[in-house]
Scaffold this motif. Structure first.
Motif, PDB file in Angstrom:
ATOM      1  N   GLU A  19     -49.870  -5.773 -49.033  1.00 43.11           N
ATOM      2  CA  GLU A  19     -50.915  -4.950 -48.530  1.00 43.11           C
ATOM      3  C   GLU A  19     -52.502  -5.576 -48.849  1.00 43.11           C
ATOM      4  O   GLU A  19     -53.301  -5.818 -47.985  1.00 43.11           O
ATOM      5  CB  GLU A  19     -51.080  -3.493 -48.818  1.00 43.11           C
ATOM      6  N   GLY A  20     -52.547  -5.996 -50.150  1.00 40.36           N
ATOM      7  CA  GLY A  20     -53.857  -6.639 -50.487  1.00 40.36           C
ATOM      8  C   GLY A  20     -54.261  -7.896 -49.798  1.00 40.36           C
ATOM      9  O   GLY A  20     -55.294  -7.961 -49.421  1.00 40.36           O
ATOM     10  N   VAL A  55     -62.554  -5.968 -58.829  1.00 42.15           N
ATOM     11  CA  VAL A  55     -62.993  -4.659 -58.267  1.00 42.15           C
ATOM     12  C   VAL A  55     -64.698  -4.544 -58.298  1.00 42.15           C
ATOM     13  O   VAL A  55     -65.428  -4.184 -57.276  1.00 42.15           O
ATOM     14  CB  VAL A  55     -62.588  -3.410 -59.021  1.00 42.15           C
ATOM     15  N   SER A  68     -62.665   0.975 -48.593  1.00 42.69           N
ATOM     16  CA  SER A  68     -62.298   1.973 -49.553  1.00 42.69           C
ATOM     17  C   SER A  68     -62.055   1.633 -51.076  1.00 42.69           C
ATOM     18  O   SER A  68     -61.523   0.593 -51.128  1.00 42.69           O
ATOM     19  CB  SER A  68     -61.010   3.035 -48.896  1.00 42.69           C
ATOM     20  N   ASP A  69     -61.627   2.700 -51.842  1.00 47.24           N
ATOM     21  CA  ASP A  69     -61.394   2.549 -53.255  1.00 47.24           C
ATOM     22  C   ASP A  69     -59.942   1.880 -53.157  1.00 47.24           C
ATOM     23  O   ASP A  69     -59.545   0.912 -53.894  1.00 47.24           O
ATOM     24  CB  ASP A  69     -61.585   3.701 -54.112  1.00 47.24           C
ATOM     25  N   LEU A  70     -59.159   2.316 -52.439  1.00 51.50           N
ATOM     26  CA  LEU A  70     -57.885   2.028 -52.098  1.00 51.50           C
ATOM     27  C   LEU A  70     -57.789   0.482 -51.791  1.00 51.50           C
ATOM     28  O   LEU A  70     -56.950  -0.344 -52.288  1.00 51.50           O
ATOM     29  CB  LEU A  70     -56.686   2.995 -51.503  1.00 51.50           C
ATOM     30  N   GLU A  71     -58.456   0.395 -50.765  1.00 57.45           N
ATOM     31  CA  GLU A  71     -58.430  -1.279 -50.253  1.00 57.45           C
ATOM     32  C   GLU A  71     -58.889  -2.205 -51.480  1.00 57.45           C
ATOM     33  O   GLU A  71     -58.360  -3.348 -51.350  1.00 57.45           O
ATOM     34  CB  GLU A  71     -59.301  -1.236 -48.844  1.00 57.45           C
ATOM     35  N   GLU A  73     -58.844  -1.851 -54.618  1.00 63.18           N
ATOM     36  CA  GLU A  73     -57.631  -1.842 -55.500  1.00 63.18           C
ATOM     37  C   GLU A  73     -56.611  -2.872 -55.030  1.00 63.18           C
ATOM     38  O   GLU A  73     -56.346  -3.594 -55.768  1.00 63.18           O
ATOM     39  CB  GLU A  73     -57.070  -0.565 -55.894  1.00 63.18           C
ATOM     40  N   LEU A  74     -56.133  -2.599 -53.705  1.00 60.82           N
ATOM     41  CA  LEU A  74     -54.820  -3.515 -53.375  1.00 60.82           C
ATOM     42  C   LEU A  74     -55.491  -4.932 -53.392  1.00 60.82           C
ATOM     43  O   LEU A  74     -54.829  -5.969 -53.667  1.00 60.82           O
ATOM     44  CB  LEU A  74     -54.617  -3.146 -51.936  1.00 60.82           C
ATOM     45  N   ARG A  77     -55.802  -6.479 -56.769  1.00 57.63           N
ATOM     46  CA  ARG A  77     -54.599  -6.768 -57.502  1.00 57.63           C
ATOM     47  C   ARG A  77     -53.863  -7.901 -56.936  1.00 57.63           C
ATOM     48  O   ARG A  77     -53.278  -8.741 -57.781  1.00 57.63           O
ATOM     49  CB  ARG A  77     -53.521  -5.378 -57.560  1.00 57.63           C
TER      50      ARG A  77
END
Length: 82
Positions: A19-20, A55, A68-71, A73-74, A77
């Motif tokens: 996903e990242g 980040v 987004s924060d999730l994007e 993060e992905l 990582r």
């Protein structure tokens, strides 16, 4: 027939991109092309194992601020190899 569908589904999972990587290719690659000042290879080398630093970098980046924060993060990582 049902077994074939299950087989095709499992096979497709094996070829799916992380996903990242997908987020990076859709949002970050416009600036981090291989011939740019900071290509992906540079980022992966410099930030290996340092997802939190990625980040922070992404939050300062003009395009990263739109994620987004999730994007973030992905992508972080994935770049750090975590």
């Amino acid at each position: 027939m049902k077994g074939l569908l299950v087989y095709v589904f499992l096979l497709s999972i094996g070829f799916a991109k992380p996903e990242g990587q997908v987020v990076f290719e859709n949002s970050c690659l416009r600036c981090h092309q291989p011939d740019s000042k900071k290509p992906l290879s540079y980022l992966q080398k410099k930030y290996k194992g340092k997802a939190q630093e990625v980040v922070e970098l992404a939050k300062r980046c003009p395009w990263g601020r739109g994620l987004s924060d999730l994007e973030i993060e992905l992508v972080s990582r994935w770049i750090a190899g975590d």
